[in-house]
Each structure stands twice: as C-alpha cells, then as structure tokens.
Design an enzyme around this catalytic site. Sequence first.
Site, short mmCIF file in Angstrom:
data_model
loop_
_atom_site.label_atom_id
_atom_site.label_comp_id
_atom_site.label_asym_id
_atom_site.label_seq_id
_atom_site.Cartn_x
_atom_site.Cartn_y
_atom_site.Cartn_z
N HIS A 108 1.57 46.93 39.81
CA HIS A 108 2.54 47.93 40.28
C HIS A 108 3.78 47.25 40.85
CE1 HIS A 108 0.41 47.57 44.27
NE2 HIS A 108 1.63 47.78 44.74
N ASP A 158 -4.87 46.56 38.19
CA ASP A 158 -3.60 46.31 38.86
C ASP A 158 -3.35 44.82 39.11
OD1 ASP A 158 -1.21 46.84 40.15
OD2 ASP A 158 -2.15 47.46 42.04
N GLN A 247 1.56 48.59 53.37
CA GLN A 247 2.68 48.54 52.46
C GLN A 247 3.50 47.27 52.72
OE1 GLN A 247 1.77 51.53 53.96
NE2 GLN A 247 0.82 52.08 52.03
N GLY A 248 3.88 46.64 51.63
CA GLY A 248 4.57 45.37 51.74
C GLY A 248 3.64 44.21 51.45
N ASP A 249 2.32 44.43 51.54
CA ASP A 249 1.36 43.38 51.24
C ASP A 249 0.97 43.34 49.77
OD1 ASP A 249 1.09 42.49 53.91
OD2 ASP A 249 -0.28 44.11 54.36
N SER A 250 1.40 44.34 48.99
CA SER A 250 1.02 44.43 47.58
C SER A 250 1.14 43.10 46.86
CB SER A 250 1.91 45.45 46.87
OG SER A 250 1.45 46.76 47.09
#
Length: 486
Positions: A108, A158, A247-250
């Site tokens: 993603h 993913d 969020q931001g660690d993806s």
Amino acid sequence: MSPVLTCQVGPFLHAARSISIAVLLGSAVPAAAQSLSQPDAGPSIDEIVAAHSRQGVPADERIVGGDAAPAGTWRSMAAIFLKNPGEQPFNFCGGSVIGQQWVLTAAHCAAAMRRWGPRASFFIREGTQDLMSAQKHDVEVAEIISNDSYNAQLTLNDVALLRLKSPATSPRQKLVSHSVHGSLVVPDRTATVIGYGLLTEGGSASVRLRQVDVPLVGQPACKGVYGDNRITDANFCAGVQGKDSCQGDSGGPLFVTTSTGEKLQAGVVSWGTGCARKGFYGVYASVGNFEQWIKQRVTDAEFALPVPSKPAEAASGLTGGAATSSKPSAIAQVKIDIVEGNKVRVKSFIKVRVSSSVAGSLVIFNENPDGTAYQLYPSKVFPGPDGRVDAARIEAGAELQVPSASQYAQGYRIGIEPPLGLNRLRAIVLPESRRINEIIAQHSDGGTIQDLATVIRLIVDEVDRGAVPMHITDRGSAEVSYEIVN
C-alpha cells in the site's frame, strides 16, 4: 578453508498504517484492487502528507506505548521519502534493507508512490535513527515492485520491493523463512516493531526511530476480530491495548528472536483498526509467506536456515537459552554480512562487516561446507585495531570491517577459493575477559577447527563460570550464510 586470507471509521474500518485515522473519518473502505498499471485503491501520499502535517504531539514520541530505539540498534531500518520539486522531502513510510539495492516495504506504500507518478521522486534514508542527523545516507528509488497478488480492498498480500539506484550502506536484514515461521511466529511470543509512526491516533510526525514490544496473536483470535477473508497465511496479528504500531509505520519491520538472540524480520507493518485500541490488533504481512517471491527478485536476500547448526546451539548459551521468551528489543544486537552479497565467485574478494549495539570483544568464525571451521578475526593476518590477536574490541553502535580500511589499503584481502558450496560466518560479541581472550588466541593462526561448537561452548562456559555476569543485554551473536560458486 574456502575464503583465503590474503595480503504499515467505524469499528471495522481498517486503516493502512501510513495514514492518520483522522484523515479517514467518514471515508469508505477502499475500492476493489485494480491493475498495478492503473491508480491503486488505498491511501494517497497527499493524505499521508496531511496526516503528518498535524501538530500537537511531541516530535519525538511515536510508536504507541514504545520507547526511543537505543543507539546502534535496528541498523537495517529505512525511511521512505517523497521528494517533490520546490518542497522539503517528506517521510511517509518505512522499510528494511534486505539486499544491496533492495528495500522490503508494504504494497500500500508502493501503491501510493505509483499514483504520485512522475511529479516526484522517492528515496530511502538509511544508516540513522534520527532523520535529521548528519550521519545518514540517502539512496534514490529506481523501481517499485508490488506483489502481484496485492488486494487493496482487503490490504492482503501487502508486500512490495523497492529497487535502489545504487547500493545501500546498511547491513542486510535477515528474514524469517517459510520453514521457520511456524516455530518462531507463535501466540504470546514477544515481538518488536519499529518505525517513525504516530504515538497516538491523529498524532504528528517525528524524526526519531522508536520501538515497542508487542505480543504475537494466534490466527483464530486474529480472524475473530477481522474475519477469515482478511486474515490468511499471508498475514498475522500482534499488539495489545496501549502498545501497537500506528500510521506512519507502514512498511516497517516486526522482529522475532531466535534461540541465539538473533533478530529476524517476521512481519511488515500493514494495517489495523485504529492504533492500540482495546480488542483490536495490528496486522502484519508475513515475510515467510513471501519467501520465494522475494528470492526470485532479490538474489542476495538472506533467510534463516530451518535447522540450527551445532555452533548455533552452542551460541545459544550466550543468552542463557532465554532469547525466544525475551523481548527482542532487550537483547544485544549483533549483525554480520558480506558487503558483496551472499553469493560470491571463486577468485573474487570480499569484505566482512559487523555491527553491535554493545561494546565488547568480537570474534568471527568461518564454517566450511565440510563442517570444519577457522577463526577469521582476530587473527595473525587480520589482528584487532590495536594489533592484538587475542582480542578485538568493537564499540557500541559502530561498524567494523574486515579487512579494515587501513589493512585493505595495504593490500590485505579475503580471497575466495574452492571448494564450492555453502559457507557460514558467525560473529560473537561478549564482555571482555582475559580467560575468553586466551581461547581466542589459541585459534588466531587460522588453523582448522574440527569442532566449532566445542570452541564456542568453551567461550560460553567461561561466561557461565562468572568471568563476567550472565546478561542478555551485553552479549550476542549473529550468522550469515554465503555460497561460493564458479
């Protein structure tokens, strides 16, 4: 002797871990996955930028319930940046260096990059735990490769790879293979996830790398929360109320620990309902499930071998055999790899590099295909920095290379000779001790070691006898396999 010593809003809305949940309020679940040649469903970088532009959370607090990563740890972590003409570069996802020119991340994240198109370029920042530090290395992204089966609607499969325009300088991260996944990724085992993600839902950006220890969750419990269609062999859950990636660690890594204390990447931060909410877990793409897909593209990717060798079993004594039940973040980190990759040709030369999160004595052994071994470092050919052959000190957070820059300038090389086959380098770092030094000195001449396990066990026994107190935070070991080919 093979080498020759020479001169990641509603109760069931999933949120990709690269967007603040506030951005998704009132949004629908992403549309069905489309061809990768078309704009992918899922978060856009514009949304990511909007999330990261929010203020109100201290800049150094991210990763829910975690702490700042200690110096010298997680050396293969990479931050992915967007570089838009006329604007400051912006970090929006994470990844890990798994090959000389390859970074493993989330599909993603890659989908968001691809939709941005030619308006911008991307690069990874490696070699630092502080994105604003001068001690960093930026490498441009040359190619974005998402897994062929990536499903944006379910955020399934993913994983993605980024090919870099030039080699990374960080050591390659060793990965959990399909064959060892079942023994290492088990319910209630503690794992560690790292990243530059938010401290809380709706938080702001940070420049400091953070870590959090989270319990792994069994597949039945994970499916009970998210459903059988979203949880498959391609992913797994981890986390507990108050501790989670966000969020931001993806795209960033989740680690588990082997019996010898070595950290292996088992997951890629993928998605979850909110961050650290009660009854909801973080979801991670399973690295072992994608072993063959990765190997087909990254020839120098290193996956853990399924059966520990005798020396590895002996080395497990360095951590008292407790590593698998300990927090990966609490165990000293040692990494070893070969700069040129894990497939080397006869008559070529290699450089070996080692890094450690703790200071201490370093010894490196090479195991040959026939089971014999020899001591590579320190040795009479490659003595320690101070010229000693019985002890070679490595500093915390530092990287040591064999041959060293000065030795290389003088013509010293590690040359590759037959026999062909699989070799293994093993590095051990432990507190300095005179009695341990005596054992190291006995093998500094590079002579054949018939039973490496016995030598390592002798070193472990000296630790057990009280030469230095037993503690998993001040010693560690690591290994890397490489193949000699024509």
